[in-house]
Design a protein around this motif. Sequence first.
Motif, short mmCIF file in Angstrom:
data_model
loop_
_atom_site.label_atom_id
_atom_site.label_comp_id
_atom_site.label_asym_id
_atom_site.label_seq_id
_atom_site.Cartn_x
_atom_site.Cartn_y
_atom_site.Cartn_z
N GLU A 124 0.89 -1.16 0.00
CA GLU A 124 0.00 0.00 0.00
C GLU A 124 0.92 1.21 0.00
N GLU A 125 0.99 1.88 -1.13
CA GLU A 125 1.96 2.98 -1.26
C GLU A 125 1.60 4.13 -0.33
N LEU A 126 2.64 4.74 0.20
CA LEU A 126 2.47 5.92 1.06
C LEU A 126 3.22 7.07 0.42
N ALA A 127 2.85 8.28 0.78
CA ALA A 127 3.56 9.45 0.26
C ALA A 127 5.00 9.39 0.77
N ALA A 128 5.92 9.77 -0.11
CA ALA A 128 7.34 9.64 0.24
C ALA A 128 7.93 10.99 0.63
N VAL A 129 8.90 10.93 1.50
CA VAL A 129 9.63 12.11 1.98
C VAL A 129 11.00 12.06 1.31
N LEU A 130 11.30 13.01 0.46
CA LEU A 130 12.50 12.84 -0.36
C LEU A 130 13.57 13.90 -0.16
N SER A 131 13.37 14.81 0.78
CA SER A 131 14.39 15.84 1.00
C SER A 131 14.29 16.31 2.44
N ILE A 132 15.29 17.08 2.86
CA ILE A 132 15.25 17.68 4.19
C ILE A 132 14.01 18.55 4.34
N ASP A 133 13.69 19.34 3.33
CA ASP A 133 12.52 20.22 3.41
C ASP A 133 11.24 19.41 3.52
N ASP A 134 11.14 18.32 2.72
CA ASP A 134 9.98 17.42 2.83
C ASP A 134 9.88 16.89 4.25
N ALA A 135 11.02 16.49 4.82
CA ALA A 135 11.04 15.86 6.14
C ALA A 135 10.61 16.84 7.22
N MET A 136 10.95 18.13 7.02
CA MET A 136 10.66 19.15 8.04
C MET A 136 9.23 19.68 7.93
N PRO A 138 5.44 20.46 8.21
CA PRO A 138 4.59 20.14 9.37
C PRO A 138 3.66 18.96 9.14
N ASP A 139 3.23 18.74 7.89
CA ASP A 139 2.31 17.64 7.63
C ASP A 139 3.01 16.46 6.95
N ALA A 140 4.32 16.38 7.15
CA ALA A 140 5.08 15.32 6.47
C ALA A 140 4.65 13.94 6.95
N PRO A 141 4.59 12.98 6.02
CA PRO A 141 4.35 11.59 6.46
C PRO A 141 5.48 11.17 7.39
N ILE A 142 5.14 10.39 8.40
CA ILE A 142 6.15 9.97 9.37
C ILE A 142 6.74 8.64 8.93
N ILE A 143 8.04 8.59 8.85
CA ILE A 143 8.70 7.40 8.33
C ILE A 143 8.89 6.33 9.41
N HIS A 144 9.21 6.74 10.61
CA HIS A 144 9.36 5.79 11.72
C HIS A 144 8.36 6.14 12.80
N GLU A 145 7.17 5.54 12.67
CA GLU A 145 6.12 5.87 13.65
C GLU A 145 6.49 5.40 15.05
N ASP A 146 7.30 4.32 15.13
CA ASP A 146 7.65 3.75 16.44
C ASP A 146 8.95 4.31 17.00
N PHE A 147 9.41 5.45 16.49
CA PHE A 147 10.71 6.00 16.90
C PHE A 147 10.86 6.09 18.42
N GLU A 148 9.79 6.52 19.10
CA GLU A 148 9.88 6.68 20.57
C GLU A 148 10.24 5.35 21.25
N SER A 149 9.79 4.25 20.67
CA SER A 149 9.99 2.96 21.33
C SER A 149 11.32 2.30 20.97
N TYR A 150 12.05 2.86 20.01
CA TYR A 150 13.31 2.23 19.61
C TYR A 150 14.33 2.34 20.73
#
Lengths: 769, 157
Positions: A124-136, A138-150
């Motif tokens: 199931e394709e998701l929107a991709a984050v392809l640059s620093i600006d994309d990543a920053m 405010p509504d950017a898709p989150i790549i690691h939703e479980d980051f807090e638990s790592y």
Amino acid sequence: MSGEAGIVGTSVPRLDARHKAAGLARYSDDLTLPGMLFGAIAGSPHAHARIVAYDTSEARAVPGVIAVITGDDFGWHRGGGHIEDETLLAKGKVRYVGEPVAAVAATDRKTAERAARLVSIEYEELAAVLSIDDAMAPDAPIIHEDFESYHKKMPMRCAGNECWTASVAEGDVDGAWGECEVIVEGTFETQAQHHLYMEPAAALADVDMNGKVTMWSPSQGVHYSQHRTAQVLGLPMSKVRAVTPAVGGGFGGRAGPNVQPIAAALALACGRPVKIVLSRSADFETMRSRHPSRIRLKLGAKRDGTLVAIEGEMLFDGGAYADESPAVSSFALMMGRGPYRIPHVSIRGRAFYTNKLRAGSFRGFGNPQSAFARECLLDDLAAEIAMDPVELRLHNAMKPGERWLGGQPVASCGVIECIEKVRSRMASDRAADTAKPAPGKIRGIGFSAFAHISSFLSSGAMVQLVEDGTIAVNTGAMDMGQGADTILAQICAEALQVPMEAISYAVADSDTSPDNYKSVGSRTTYTTGRAVLAASNEVRDKIIEHASEMLECAAVDLELLPGGRVAVKGVPERSVPFAAVAGRSLYRTGGPITGTHTFLFDGPPFDPARARLEGIAFGNMGAYIFGAQAVEVEVDEATGAVTVTGAWVAADVGRAINPAAVEGQLQGGFVQGMGYALTEEMVWDSGRLANPTLMDYKIPGVLDSPHDIVAMIVEDPEPTGPFGAKGVGEPALVGVAPAVRNAIANATGARLAKLPLTPERVFGALRQR
Amino acid sequence: MAGELSYSITVNDADHAVAAPAAATLLEVLRADLALTGTKRGCDQGVCGACTVLADGKPVRACLMLAANCTGVDIVTVEGLGSGGALNDLQEAFVAEGAIQCGFCTPGMLLSVTALLDERPRATVAEIRAAISGNLCRCSGYTKIVEAVARLTGALR
């Protein structure tokens, strides 16, 4: 602590050179085992997608296929450096095009590759984050939703797609701008570079009946490979063994796992050896790159060139997995002030997840990016105050005893000598060269100065006196071509005053070698070298103790003679050979003579009273190394093409254990840095790497490189280093890109701020003058 | 086996019987069938030069040659340079000069230079650089490789 045996300081031939010249050195793809199968990997076609379902039935049905594995076959075992965020194969989600999703083992390579293409996965394709600006955003898709638990080595709170944040500050930058008589500012951008080691990633894995897996692969640390593989397989490390055969280059690209865990998993699934060798394109798409960066920097000074304040923000594109982003972004900050006295410093760093190939270790480790911004801005400042850029650097250059950013005193610091040597040698070589540039080409010269570290974390060494008086050395350090094996053997040979032929240097093996934190960070000569020297000295002391009983003489009255003997000082005929001591220890009294030394880097720590450090992913680091780089370029005004026509580098390495090896590092690092400066760039097109081949990703060949790369060794001994030595591997590359950019500015007036300095970009800048 | 050709090729003055698929490259046959692993696979696309061997004295990319087209051709690989467990003068020069770091490009470099020296034993630095212009090296910066050969040819003392 100078060597008397004449081994340290001599360019002895490398231990493995003859073997390599004969074509007999065995790299991973040269190895075969009985019953060996071949592995192939199926990679994600999407930059960001959820994995909905697997169908491996077609793949399994291909004749000759023995095993097919997917992320579903493994638990949620995550591995990583500072952040454990990677599974063996993609599980739940894919986060970059090419990410390994499934793997196949079959009786031959082509069958394995065909079957890998038949693994069918519903996404199931998701929107991709392809640059620093994309990543920053405010509504950017989150790549690691479980980051807090790592699991993380240091606590870290991050927002959105941030992967790491850090900062370093000294003095009072806000207050300092008022003191400044001139302020310059710039934003600099650097690209993803690929290591392009000549040997593509590979791994051969075998299993035994106790479920223990052994892996032969090019890596920069057998213990690190062992650990990371055990992590993602969910096995204790006692069930994983890593060995390195000959390694065809590293540069940081082998500092993290390559395909070892996948080969290991296939071998466990099949109960037979499995070999995976990546194609060059797959290597480009699935290993790691250098961090692209965007750095805004502001520099304030007095009109006489005295630097007062430096402030900035460094943003790093870390790709799909954290890999070494925490350490790279931290290190870039710690190198941010450079080898200069600047009392007021405030630099922040942020690294981001994006849906591209993970960025990780690469020669320089954040310093090339950091030094590019700073050294370019320094030249911009020099232009602003009409001061010679070399004089500006000399005016502010650190002296021995002064402190690095973070407060550590630096005992050995030869940066002034490096800058002066480079300037004067370049001047005399250019004066002797009467050839004029061709019509339409203009020449310019550019400089940079830089520093780096050469020690952190831990190493160990074991040295043994062998029955016939020869010596065995085992360190766990790894030679990827830089010459570590030879240098460490030289240190031992010098300490025990035996010829190189008397040294047997062991292949690194996680089963038998002392833990050595990777051959990275230019750390091996100093860190592992210190361990080798101390272990050798322990053996010397034990030999002398035996000899004192054998010769009936106090130990203080004994000395080593060259060639493996102990004699009464001044009475060489009263002596015993090492073999006699060994025989006595093995058969009469005492037991086998061994020396062991292990340590965690113990230099002066950061000083919280002087510097405010947050999120810096280094407990301690040091053994600072210094250097200066100069280049002469020719710019073609019609096309913007830049040719480097001369290169001069000086590096303060403390003490050159093997001068030819140091020169080799300086020259090789220069050309790799020249690629970074001028032609190399990994280009993504909607998430897919557009140029994963040598035809479209250009590394310098001999004709792209200057005839002479003048490499000058400066020796300001490091008191704690083995025979005064520090490292050199990375600084060789760090100063190149800014020197080239500054030379282009000198030639044309065009001040570029984005790497690589392609003809198109140079031409565009020339037109805007 | 279906789809396989049987033929003989001559490598380092020895004849070898080969049974391999028609599309098998010389590189694949050398490494897998003849167990001569000195010739390296760096890119499999003819760019890096790590697979350079000599075919009737000329440097060629083994990854771009069909092995079946090499019948009647004299192939020389790195294993054929020295003899009796000893290195030849060119190999010794590389060792002595420190021209070998990771060693992966070395076999290809040696073969390219061998072809040059067979034709131009007193090659100049410019000729040496041209001869290895198709051999990529990531470790050395090329300097010591050129110096090793130049010392041998007398272009550098």
